[in-house]
Write a protein that holds these residues in place. Structure first.
Motif, mmCIF file in Angstrom:
data_model
loop_
_atom_site.group_PDB
_atom_site.id
_atom_site.type_symbol
_atom_site.label_atom_id
_atom_site.label_comp_id
_atom_site.label_asym_id
_atom_site.label_seq_id
_atom_site.Cartn_x
_atom_site.Cartn_y
_atom_site.Cartn_z
ATOM 1 N N GLU A 117 11.701 1.678 -3.998
ATOM 2 C CA GLU A 117 11.960 0.284 -4.348
ATOM 3 C C GLU A 117 10.697 -0.481 -4.744
ATOM 4 O O GLU A 117 10.622 -1.698 -4.594
ATOM 5 C CB GLU A 117 12.662 -0.431 -3.188
ATOM 6 C CG GLU A 117 13.993 0.208 -2.809
ATOM 7 C CD GLU A 117 14.687 -0.502 -1.671
ATOM 8 O OE1 GLU A 117 14.061 -1.398 -1.066
ATOM 9 O OE2 GLU A 117 15.832 -0.163 -1.380
ATOM 10 N N GLU A 118 9.678 0.220 -5.232
ATOM 11 C CA GLU A 118 8.484 -0.447 -5.725
ATOM 12 C C GLU A 118 7.767 0.478 -6.691
ATOM 13 O O GLU A 118 8.060 1.668 -6.770
ATOM 14 C CB GLU A 118 7.545 -0.822 -4.578
ATOM 15 C CG GLU A 118 7.027 0.364 -3.786
ATOM 16 C CD GLU A 118 6.153 -0.063 -2.604
ATOM 17 O OE1 GLU A 118 5.036 0.466 -2.489
ATOM 18 O OE2 GLU A 118 6.597 -0.919 -1.817
ATOM 19 N N SER A 119 6.826 -0.085 -7.458
ATOM 20 C CA SER A 119 6.076 0.717 -8.417
ATOM 21 C C SER A 119 5.193 1.721 -7.681
ATOM 22 O O SER A 119 4.616 1.422 -6.638
ATOM 23 C CB SER A 119 5.198 -0.186 -9.293
ATOM 24 O OG SER A 119 5.995 -1.070 -10.051
ATOM 25 N N ALA A 120 5.099 2.910 -8.244
ATOM 26 C CA ALA A 120 4.244 3.934 -7.635
ATOM 27 C C ALA A 120 2.783 3.531 -7.768
ATOM 28 O O ALA A 120 2.364 2.947 -8.759
ATOM 29 C CB ALA A 120 4.484 5.275 -8.306
ATOM 30 N N GLY A 160 -5.697 10.334 -10.598
ATOM 31 C CA GLY A 160 -6.917 10.765 -9.927
ATOM 32 C C GLY A 160 -7.897 9.652 -9.609
ATOM 33 O O GLY A 160 -8.965 9.907 -9.046
ATOM 34 N N GLU A 161 -7.564 8.412 -9.939
ATOM 35 C CA GLU A 161 -8.480 7.304 -9.667
ATOM 36 C C GLU A 161 -8.515 6.984 -8.171
ATOM 37 O O GLU A 161 -7.606 7.335 -7.421
ATOM 38 C CB GLU A 161 -8.070 6.073 -10.474
ATOM 39 C CG GLU A 161 -8.238 6.271 -11.988
ATOM 40 C CD GLU A 161 -7.978 5.009 -12.762
ATOM 41 O OE1 GLU A 161 -7.768 3.948 -12.123
ATOM 42 O OE2 GLU A 161 -7.985 5.071 -14.008
ATOM 43 N N GLU A 162 -9.542 6.274 -7.766
ATOM 44 C CA GLU A 162 -9.774 6.027 -6.345
ATOM 45 C C GLU A 162 -9.167 4.732 -5.835
ATOM 46 O O GLU A 162 -9.018 4.545 -4.639
ATOM 47 C CB GLU A 162 -11.287 6.003 -6.062
ATOM 48 C CG GLU A 162 -11.996 7.319 -6.365
ATOM 49 C CD GLU A 162 -11.501 8.448 -5.486
ATOM 50 O OE1 GLU A 162 -11.125 8.179 -4.327
ATOM 51 O OE2 GLU A 162 -11.471 9.592 -5.958
ATOM 52 N N GLU A 163 -8.796 3.818 -6.752
ATOM 53 C CA GLU A 163 -8.276 2.524 -6.309
ATOM 54 C C GLU A 163 -6.877 2.691 -5.727
ATOM 55 O O GLU A 163 -5.926 2.958 -6.446
ATOM 56 C CB GLU A 163 -8.229 1.545 -7.479
ATOM 57 C CG GLU A 163 -9.584 1.256 -8.097
ATOM 58 C CD GLU A 163 -9.442 0.333 -9.294
ATOM 59 O OE1 GLU A 163 -8.793 -0.728 -9.140
ATOM 60 O OE2 GLU A 163 -9.959 0.667 -10.371
ATOM 61 N N GLU A 164 -6.757 2.488 -4.438
ATOM 62 C CA GLU A 164 -5.508 2.770 -3.749
ATOM 63 C C GLU A 164 -4.357 1.900 -4.224
ATOM 64 O O GLU A 164 -3.213 2.344 -4.275
ATOM 65 C CB GLU A 164 -5.696 2.607 -2.242
ATOM 66 C CG GLU A 164 -6.594 3.657 -1.620
ATOM 67 C CD GLU A 164 -6.591 3.592 -0.115
ATOM 68 O OE1 GLU A 164 -5.818 2.767 0.424
ATOM 69 O OE2 GLU A 164 -7.342 4.349 0.517
ATOM 70 N N ASP A 165 -4.630 0.646 -4.562
ATOM 71 C CA ASP A 165 -3.554 -0.276 -4.920
ATOM 72 C C ASP A 165 -3.281 -0.326 -6.416
ATOM 73 O O ASP A 165 -2.446 -1.110 -6.863
ATOM 74 C CB ASP A 165 -3.884 -1.685 -4.423
ATOM 75 C CG ASP A 165 -3.878 -1.773 -2.909
ATOM 76 O OD1 ASP A 165 -3.130 -0.997 -2.288
ATOM 77 O OD2 ASP A 165 -4.615 -2.602 -2.346
ATOM 78 N N ARG A 166 -3.973 0.500 -7.200
ATOM 79 C CA ARG A 166 -3.739 0.522 -8.640
ATOM 80 C C ARG A 166 -2.363 1.119 -8.942
ATOM 81 O O ARG A 166 -1.997 2.170 -8.406
ATOM 82 C CB ARG A 166 -4.829 1.357 -9.322
ATOM 83 C CG ARG A 166 -4.719 1.454 -10.838
ATOM 84 C CD ARG A 166 -5.245 0.203 -11.499
ATOM 85 N NE ARG A 166 -5.115 0.305 -12.944
ATOM 86 C CZ ARG A 166 -6.057 0.810 -13.748
ATOM 87 N NH1 ARG A 166 -7.191 1.265 -13.211
ATOM 88 N NH2 ARG A 166 -5.876 0.850 -15.048
ATOM 89 N N VAL A 167 -1.610 0.435 -9.787
ATOM 90 C CA VAL A 167 -0.287 0.936 -10.156
ATOM 91 C C VAL A 167 -0.441 2.187 -11.012
ATOM 92 O O VAL A 167 -1.339 2.299 -11.847
ATOM 93 C CB VAL A 167 0.509 -0.149 -10.904
ATOM 94 C CG1 VAL A 167 1.807 0.414 -11.480
ATOM 95 C CG2 VAL A 167 0.815 -1.315 -9.970
ATOM 96 N N LEU A 168 0.440 3.137 -10.801
ATOM 97 C CA LEU A 168 0.408 4.395 -11.532
ATOM 98 C C LEU A 168 0.594 4.161 -13.027
ATOM 99 O O LEU A 168 1.476 3.418 -13.455
ATOM 100 C CB LEU A 168 1.516 5.320 -11.022
ATOM 101 C CG LEU A 168 1.682 6.662 -11.739
ATOM 102 C CD1 LEU A 168 0.487 7.568 -11.469
ATOM 103 C CD2 LEU A 168 2.981 7.342 -11.288
ATOM 104 N N SER A 169 -0.234 4.827 -13.817
ATOM 105 C CA SER A 169 -0.113 4.843 -15.274
ATOM 106 C C SER A 169 0.276 6.251 -15.688
ATOM 107 O O SER A 169 -0.332 7.232 -15.254
ATOM 108 C CB SER A 169 -1.455 4.442 -15.909
ATOM 109 O OG SER A 169 -1.379 4.521 -17.318
ATOM 110 N N LEU A 170 1.308 6.366 -16.530
ATOM 111 C CA LEU A 170 1.845 7.679 -16.881
ATOM 112 C C LEU A 170 2.396 7.619 -18.300
ATOM 113 O O LEU A 170 3.314 6.850 -18.574
ATOM 114 C CB LEU A 170 2.964 8.041 -15.889
ATOM 115 C CG LEU A 170 3.402 9.475 -15.717
ATOM 116 C CD1 LEU A 170 2.228 10.361 -15.297
ATOM 117 C CD2 LEU A 170 4.509 9.569 -14.681
#
Length: 291
Positions: A167-170, A254-264
């Motif tokens: 129920e939220e963005s990965a 593979g980025e380190e920012e934990e709260d960054r929304v997944l880009s795909l």
């Protein structure tokens, strides 16, 4: 386990399971149910399970549940009402019970093994590497059906999803958790209660972690039926979602920012309704009509 020759596009995908390559493909089917299947109305999915078992016994495995007795009573009632003459209960509480001959005897001649819902880790921790797990694989190899609902569906694959935010963005460091499953089908991830719990984000995140895995999301009162020819067919009132990550051209997983929304980028999504199919070898969907 069966080793695939790869898809028509040259991929190394192996989506069969159950026996060494020398034994050929499994002769049975898998019925992966998204949970909350109809038990009082038309009961289309459970009716299909009974049809596939034929005159052979149905073994109800309640290993995943904390209320095993209640589930056994419920499923025995439904299966018998649908015409099953021999319904048996596989109820292992502790792993050491998997060595007992009585449980192997319960599987003799079985036409279907049906895993109820609960916690899929309870299934693998009790069965993994045991003779009983081998016996369940043997039911599948020789033409029987292995079915499972909710957690019982997720456990079928070699790698299974066991957790992750829905129920939220990965997120690139999202808490998608995976673990070894029973290995009846390889290179596949199964998620259940899919639309109802908003799990597209977590399935995309799981596929981004390992794009060789085909993500399959199954709605409630819906099943993904995998036939011996490795064609997946949708059954029931909801949808089956297939996430194919082989064509992904970019991800920030593979980025380190934990709260960054997944880009795909360039991930493929197929949505199947009742009667539609998906060829697990070629990666192509097909239109169909509900049975």
């Amino acid at each position: 386990m069966v080793e695939s020759k790869g898809g028509a596009d040259g991929s190394d995908r192996d989506l069969s399971a159950g026996a060494p390559a020398s034994r050929g493909r499994p002769g049975g089917a898998l019925v992966l149910i998204g949970g909350h299947e109809d038990k009082e109305g038309a009961r289309e999915i459970l009716r299909e399970v009974v049809r596939r078992a034929g005159a052979r016994p149905i073994v109800v495995a309640t290993l995943a549940s904390e209320v095993a007795g209640e589930l056994w009573v419920e499923y025995e009632r439904v299966f018998r009402a649908l015409g099953a003459g021999d319904v048996r209960h596989l109820d292992i509480v502790q792993r050491d019970q998997a060595r007992e001959a009585r449980w192997l005897e319960i599987l003799e001649g079985a036409g279907c093994v049906f895993f109820t819902g609960g916690d899929q880790l309870k299934i693998t921790s009790k069965l993994g590497g045991s003779r009983l797990a081998d016996a369940i694989c043997a039911v599948y190899r020789r033409g029987g059906t292995v079915a499972g609902t909710s957690a019982g569906a997720s456990v079928m694959s070699e790698t299974m999803l066991v957790g992750g935010a829905g129920e939220e963005s990965a997120k690139v460091r999202g808490a998608v958790r995976m673990a070894p499953g029973l290995g009846l089908v390889r290179d596949l991830l199964v998620d259940q209660h899919f639309a109802q719990r908003g799990r597209l984000g977590r399935l995309l995140g799981a596929v981004a972690h390992d794009p060789r895995l085909l993500g399959v999301g199954v709605d409630e009162d819906t099943a993904a039926v995998i036939e011996p020819d490795r064609r997946l067919r949708a059954l029931g009132t909801g949808a089956v979602y297939v996430v194919d990550g082989r064509s992904i051209s970019h991800t920030n997983i593979g980025e380190e920012e934990e709260d960054r929304v997944l880009s795909l980028f360039d991930v493929r999504l197929h949505v199947l309704s009742a009667g539609d199919s998906f060829d697990l070898e070629t990666g192509r969907p097909g239109c169909g009509q509900p049975r």
